[in-house]
Motif scaffolding. Structure first.
Motif, PDB file in Angstrom:
ATOM      1  N   THR A 286     -47.231   8.418 -16.183  1.00 42.35           N
ATOM      2  CA  THR A 286     -46.306   8.577 -17.308  1.00 42.35           C
ATOM      3  C   THR A 286     -45.052   9.298 -16.806  1.00 42.35           C
ATOM      4  OG1 THR A 286     -47.306  10.691 -17.887  1.00 42.35           O
ATOM      5  CG2 THR A 286     -48.187   8.743 -18.987  1.00 42.35           C
ATOM      6  N   SER A 287     -44.058   9.455 -17.684  1.00 37.63           N
ATOM      7  CA  SER A 287     -42.755   9.985 -17.240  1.00 37.63           C
ATOM      8  C   SER A 287     -42.729  11.485 -16.990  1.00 37.63           C
ATOM      9  CB  SER A 287     -41.694   9.667 -18.293  1.00 37.63           C
ATOM     10  OG  SER A 287     -41.564   8.295 -18.443  1.00 37.63           O
ATOM     11  N   GLY A 288     -43.697  12.217 -17.503  1.00 34.60           N
ATOM     12  CA  GLY A 288     -43.693  13.661 -17.311  1.00 34.60           C
ATOM     13  C   GLY A 288     -42.750  14.382 -18.257  1.00 34.60           C
ATOM     14  N   SER A 289     -42.428  13.790 -19.407  1.00 32.90           N
ATOM     15  CA  SER A 289     -41.507  14.436 -20.353  1.00 32.90           C
ATOM     16  C   SER A 289     -42.153  15.668 -20.970  1.00 32.90           C
ATOM     17  CB  SER A 289     -41.119  13.488 -21.484  1.00 32.90           C
ATOM     18  OG  SER A 289     -40.785  12.240 -20.992  1.00 32.90           O
ATOM     19  N   THR A 290     -43.447  15.591 -21.255  1.00 36.35           N
ATOM     20  CA  THR A 290     -44.080  16.683 -21.991  1.00 36.35           C
ATOM     21  C   THR A 290     -44.967  17.555 -21.118  1.00 36.35           C
ATOM     22  OG1 THR A 290     -45.859  15.177 -22.578  1.00 36.35           O
ATOM     23  CG2 THR A 290     -44.099  15.431 -24.180  1.00 36.35           C
ATOM     24  N   ASP A 433     -35.637  -1.860 -31.720  1.00 39.45           N
ATOM     25  CA  ASP A 433     -36.014  -0.530 -31.239  1.00 39.45           C
ATOM     26  C   ASP A 433     -37.522  -0.580 -31.039  1.00 39.45           C
ATOM     27  OD1 ASP A 433     -36.410   2.110 -30.730  1.00 39.45           O
ATOM     28  OD2 ASP A 433     -36.017   2.801 -32.772  1.00 39.45           O
ATOM     29  N   THR A 434     -37.951  -0.517 -29.789  1.00 40.00           N
ATOM     30  CA  THR A 434     -39.361  -0.774 -29.484  1.00 40.00           C
ATOM     31  C   THR A 434     -40.086   0.525 -29.165  1.00 40.00           C
ATOM     32  OG1 THR A 434     -38.886  -1.089 -27.126  1.00 40.00           O
ATOM     33  CG2 THR A 434     -38.761  -3.041 -28.526  1.00 40.00           C
ATOM     34  N   GLN A 437     -45.780   3.251 -25.238  1.00 42.22           N
ATOM     35  CA  GLN A 437     -46.016   4.279 -24.232  1.00 42.22           C
ATOM     36  C   GLN A 437     -46.662   3.656 -22.987  1.00 42.22           C
ATOM     37  OE1 GLN A 437     -48.983   6.518 -26.655  1.00 42.22           O
ATOM     38  NE2 GLN A 437     -47.380   8.076 -26.790  1.00 42.22           N
ATOM     39  N   THR A 438     -46.653   4.424 -21.896  1.00 37.57           N
ATOM     40  CA  THR A 438     -47.359   3.948 -20.697  1.00 37.57           C
ATOM     41  C   THR A 438     -48.813   3.649 -21.079  1.00 37.57           C
ATOM     42  OG1 THR A 438     -45.978   5.483 -19.451  1.00 37.57           O
ATOM     43  CG2 THR A 438     -47.784   4.473 -18.254  1.00 37.57           C
ATOM     44  N   ASP A 522     -46.723  11.374 -30.975  1.00 37.04           N
ATOM     45  CA  ASP A 522     -45.441  11.146 -31.641  1.00 37.04           C
ATOM     46  C   ASP A 522     -45.617  11.203 -33.157  1.00 37.04           C
ATOM     47  OD1 ASP A 522     -43.956  10.780 -29.323  1.00 37.04           O
ATOM     48  OD2 ASP A 522     -44.567   8.690 -29.179  1.00 37.04           O
ATOM     49  N   ARG A 537     -41.279  13.594 -30.823  1.00 43.24           N
ATOM     50  CA  ARG A 537     -42.569  14.113 -30.370  1.00 43.24           C
ATOM     51  C   ARG A 537     -43.035  15.221 -31.291  1.00 43.24           C
ATOM     52  NH1 ARG A 537     -43.417  12.063 -24.787  1.00 43.24           N
ATOM     53  NH2 ARG A 537     -41.352  11.364 -24.189  1.00 43.24           N
ATOM     54  N   LYS A 621     -35.204  10.602 -19.812  1.00 40.19           N
ATOM     55  CA  LYS A 621     -35.598  11.222 -21.082  1.00 40.19           C
ATOM     56  C   LYS A 621     -35.309  12.713 -21.051  1.00 40.19           C
ATOM     57  CE  LYS A 621     -39.358   8.069 -21.563  1.00 40.19           C
ATOM     58  NZ  LYS A 621     -40.515   7.805 -22.378  1.00 40.19           N
TER      59      LYS A 621
HETATM   60  P1  ATP Z   1     -45.457  12.214 -20.616  1.00 38.56           P
HETATM   61  O1  ATP Z   1     -46.514  11.440 -21.341  1.00 38.56           O
HETATM   62  O2  ATP Z   1     -45.792  12.424 -19.177  1.00 38.56           O
HETATM   63  O3  ATP Z   1     -45.025  13.443 -21.307  1.00 38.56           O
HETATM   64  P2  ATP Z   1     -43.625  10.229 -21.610  1.00 38.56           P
HETATM   65  O4  ATP Z   1     -44.407  10.311 -22.864  1.00 38.56           O
HETATM   66  O5  ATP Z   1     -42.128  10.315 -21.709  1.00 38.56           O
HETATM   67  O6  ATP Z   1     -44.121  11.302 -20.550  1.00 38.56           O
HETATM   68  P3  ATP Z   1     -43.787   7.383 -21.301  1.00 38.56           P
HETATM   69  O7  ATP Z   1     -45.108   6.768 -21.455  1.00 38.56           O
HETATM   70  O8  ATP Z   1     -42.832   6.797 -20.326  1.00 38.56           O
HETATM   71  O9  ATP Z   1     -43.998   8.878 -20.869  1.00 38.56           O
HETATM   72  O10 ATP Z   1     -43.017   7.403 -22.687  1.00 38.56           O
HETATM   73  C1  ATP Z   1     -43.629   7.183 -23.933  1.00 38.56           C
HETATM   74  C2  ATP Z   1     -42.989   8.061 -24.982  1.00 38.56           C
HETATM   75  O11 ATP Z   1     -41.586   7.758 -25.088  1.00 38.56           O
HETATM   76  C3  ATP Z   1     -43.521   7.862 -26.371  1.00 38.56           C
HETATM   77  O12 ATP Z   1     -44.701   8.568 -26.596  1.00 38.56           O
HETATM   78  C4  ATP Z   1     -42.366   8.352 -27.230  1.00 38.56           C
HETATM   79  O13 ATP Z   1     -42.367   9.760 -27.331  1.00 38.56           O
HETATM   80  C5  ATP Z   1     -41.156   7.921 -26.438  1.00 38.56           C
HETATM   81  N1  ATP Z   1     -40.646   6.635 -26.941  1.00 38.56           N
HETATM   82  C6  ATP Z   1     -40.756   5.444 -26.351  1.00 38.56           C
HETATM   83  N2  ATP Z   1     -40.125   4.498 -27.058  1.00 38.56           N
HETATM   84  C7  ATP Z   1     -39.629   5.102 -28.155  1.00 38.56           C
HETATM   85  C8  ATP Z   1     -38.886   4.654 -29.301  1.00 38.56           C
HETATM   86  N3  ATP Z   1     -38.494   3.396 -29.434  1.00 38.56           N
HETATM   87  N4  ATP Z   1     -38.574   5.572 -30.242  1.00 38.56           N
HETATM   88  C9  ATP Z   1     -38.938   6.860 -30.104  1.00 38.56           C
HETATM   89  N5  ATP Z   1     -39.629   7.344 -29.062  1.00 38.56           N
HETATM   90  C10 ATP Z   1     -39.971   6.475 -28.091  1.00 38.56           C
END
Ligand code: ATP
Ligand code: MG
Length: 661
Positions: A286-290, A433-434, A437-438, A522, A537, A621
């Motif tokens: 995953t992206s590592g946002s959280t 707007d899609t 998640q991974t 989310d 989130r 992100k």
């Molecule tokens: P990590 O899980 O490691 O914290 P991440 O959640 O950013 O990182 P990804 O799987 O790349 O990793 O991203 C999925 C997340 O991105 C979703 O859970 C949501 O929070 C956000 N997201 C994706 N698409 C949208 C969208 N269209 N609108 C709002 N949020 C979105």
């Protein structure tokens, strides 16, 4: 229990319903034949429109997925059971008994019908130097690479790490792994040697594939050097296959294999391995946002089917269209909507090597004109950036080829949505707007441009995709905010490893975890029409004076260049548009008035800090958790920063915050 969950979350969202609504197609009122949109639907008795199709897909899940799997995929031997899932036990199995090969589905069957169709357009860093590769050529590359991997000792079940920029050989490497039954582990080629080493060790790879150097935004990046550093700490690695992206030579060791030279010695035929539906296709982080990135697993048949179906229907993709997803192949968006979805559908897919502002902010749209892109899929972070440069950079180019515009990765605020729709799409292309998640492997909530009767509300993700059952769950009885939860019963949902960590969600008003639900992390609203709006989130939702506020809601009001974080109150970080000069006091006053007018007084920001840029992940992100730590003065506990793009951004935010105090 289900009833009370649903009752608690029947939300009204009057503000959004007063917004302008866009029609996906201008055919409202005209009758249409569902079978002409989705041939599989012929088999579904009583289904005459997209809403009916959606209901059928969730009520008759086995029949729906069984029919589309038989229709859309080529099987070596048929499956006997459509699904065998018990999420509370972490069991998720689809299409058991079936055998197939993903690379055959993505290549061979199209080579049989249209060998000279362009499979991919490699949009290299320098505009105007694109390279087109046909299905026949991509199959040849894949087979040679598959044979080379076998010669080098890679076997079914091994996991190969790929550390490459977007280029045909990266794509062929993924497909070659699929062909010989190995899993791949693509690591975004911007990660440091430590992050790469972590991922190689986790995958226990003995083989790494890379390039000598990458080229991005006019700069040359020494990727092989990063691999050399990483593998020093990876005892499993026995060989590194090195492709040549530039003409510069790099030091090679005994472990290194010159990729092009060796693959040219191989045959162009490579027998595909018959894989079980549930064999691993790839491992991805995953992206590592959280927090610390999570390594997830996706399997063969369900993932491929779901990406193919969503690619076709969410973007309204048709044969002959050019599909331009500008993500990197190192993210799930690249896996699903550059590689597997489009190729499974016999599409023409663009592989973008550059940046949105190289050599100038017109890059995307110049590319759209030059390549005749029909569907463009990008991230809100890039849209917000380009919006700041003004409309001329878009209007200089002919974008009449565009039919659908897509957004993914973060909530897209109304200003960015409107600009994308009005300026980029000339007001005639549906913006999808899609949300996904991974973990979900493919798009879960999005508008339905393939449905002539569907409408789109700006900033809303709108409808669950076929087979997806979202559930909103109150975290506190007082409010209508929800957590998106869904039963994990759709074919692309993550497998193994972490599945059990996701099924333990325990809402505040329940004593025990809700087994069988998947906690997405989310928040979302659902309107009385059944439309979904992602509010950000849940970690970023706070309680101000008894009211719950999500980041997306506030950011929508204070205009696109401003990001908000919360300590005990509301803290706003402001990135000014290009060339805007404003006194901070005046700005603060204006922002407070806007928020007070559009939301309420209680939501007014307590602090406002102007910054040059914000800390972001390498996928673009915003890392809100880092901002939150700065605001809370916990800068010693910033957490995992392995996916942080620009460390200076954090230092600047910290310095600015100290000055404010
Ligand atoms: P990590 O899980 O490691 O914290 P991440 O959640 O950013 O990182 P990804 O799987 O790349 O990793 O991203 C999925 C997340 O991105 C979703 O859970 C949501 O929070 C956000 N997201 C994706 N698409 C949208 C969208 N269209 N609108 C709002 N949020 C979105
Ligand atoms: Mg996540």
């Amino acid at each position: 229990m289900m009833c009370s969950l649903w009752r608690g979350t029947l939300l009204t969202l009057t503000s959004s319903l007063n917004r302008r609504v866009f029609q996906c197609c201008r055919q409202l009122g005209r009758s249409y034949n569902i079978a002409s949109c989705m041939p599989e639907a012929v088999a579904f008795q009583g289904v005459s429109d997209h809403s009916g199709l959606y209901k059928f897909s969730v009520n008759e899940s086995d029949r729906f997925w069984g029919a589309v799997a038989r229709q859309r995929l080529s099987w070596i031997s048929p499956f006997h059971t459509v699904q065998n899932c018990d999420f509370s036990q972490g069991k998720i199995k689809w299409f058991e008994g079936g055998k197939l090969n993903v690379s055959v589905n993505c290549l061979d069957r199209h080579v049989q019908t249209c060998p000279e169709r362009v499979a991919l357009i490699w949009e290299r860093d320098e505009p105007g130097t694109e390279v087109k590769i046909t299905y026949r050529q991509l199959l040849e590359l894949t087979c040679r690479l598959g044979n080379l991997l076998k010669r080098q000792g890679v076997r079914r079940g091994d996991c190969v790490t790929i550390y490459m920029p977007p280029c045909p050989l990266a794509m062929a490497s993924m497909l070659a792994c699929a062909r010989i039954g190995a899993a791949h582990n693509v690591v975004f080629a911007g990660f440091s040697s430590e992050a790469l080493a972590d991922r190689i060790r986790d995958a226990q790879s003995s083989t790494v594939i890379t390039v000598n150097q990458g080229v991005r935004g006019g700069k040359v990046v020494d990727l092989k050097r990063t691999v050399d550093q990483a593998v020093q700490n990876c005892p499993t690695v026995q060989q590194v296959l090195v492709a040549m992206r530039t003409e510069n030579t790099v030091p090679m060791t005994d472990r290194d294999v010159p990729l092009e030279e060796e693959m040219m010695k191989e045959d162009v035929v490579c027998e595909p391995v018959a894989m079980d539906s549930e064999d691993v296709l790839f491992l991805l982080y995953t992206s590592g946002s959280t927090g610390k990135p999570k390594g997830l697993v996706h399997t063969q048949a369900g993932y491929l089917l779901y990406t193919s179906l969503t690619h076709r229907y969410v973007f309204n993709y048709h044969d002959g269209d050019v599909f331009g997803c500008v993500a990197d192949i190192g993210w799930i968006t690249g896996h699903s909507y550059i590689v597997y979805g489009p190729l499974c559908n016999g599409g023409t897919t663009v592989l973008f090597e550059s940046t949105p502002v190289y050599p100038n902010p017109g890059r995307y749209w110049e590319m759209v004109e030059r390549l005749g892109i029909n569907q463009f899929y990008g991230a809100p972070t890039a849209i917000r950036l380009l919006l700041k440069y003004g409309d001329e950079w878009v209007q200089n180019y002919n974008r009449s080829s565009l039919k659908t515009l897509g957004s993914v990765g973060e909530p897209i605020n109304t200003e960015a949505w409107e600009w994308y729709h009005r300026v980029v799409g000339d007001g005639r292309c549906p913006v999808v707007d899609t949300w996904w998640q991974t973990e979900t492997g493919g798009i879960c909530i999005a508008p339905r441009p393939a449905d002539p009767e569907a409408e789109i509300v700006p900033g809303m993700a709108m409808h669950p995709f076929y087979g997806i059952k979202p559930a909103l769950l109150d975290t506190e009885v007082v409010t209508g905010d929800g957590v998106v939860l869904q039963s994990a019963q759709f074919p692309a949902f993550l497998r193994l490893r972490l599945a059990l960590c996701y099924n333990q969600y325990c809402p505040l008003n329940c004593a025990t975890p809700l087994l069988g639900f998947f906690f997405t992390g989310d928040g979302a609203h659902r309107s009385k029409e059944g439309y979904y709006q992602i509010i950000g989130r849940l970690d970023d939702v706070i309680n101000v004076s008894g009211h719950r506020l999500g980041t997306a809601e506030l950011e929508d009001v204070v205009v696109c260049t401003i990001i908000i974080m919360f300590g005990l109150g509301v803290y706003v970080f402001v990135v000014l548009k290009k060339a805007v000069m404003v006194e901070e006091d005046v700005l603060a006053q204006q922002l407070r008035e806007m928020v007070s007018r559009s939301i309420a007084k209680y939501a007014c920001p307590d602090f406002i800090q102007v910054v040059r840029c914000l800390p972001k992940t390498r996928s673009g992100k915003i890392m809100r958790r880092v901002l939150r730590k700065v605001v809370e003065r916990n800068t010693d506990e910033l957490g995992d920063l392995s996916t942080l793009d620009d460390p200076d951004s954090v230092h600047e935010v910290i310095r600015g915050h100290r000055r404010l105090r």
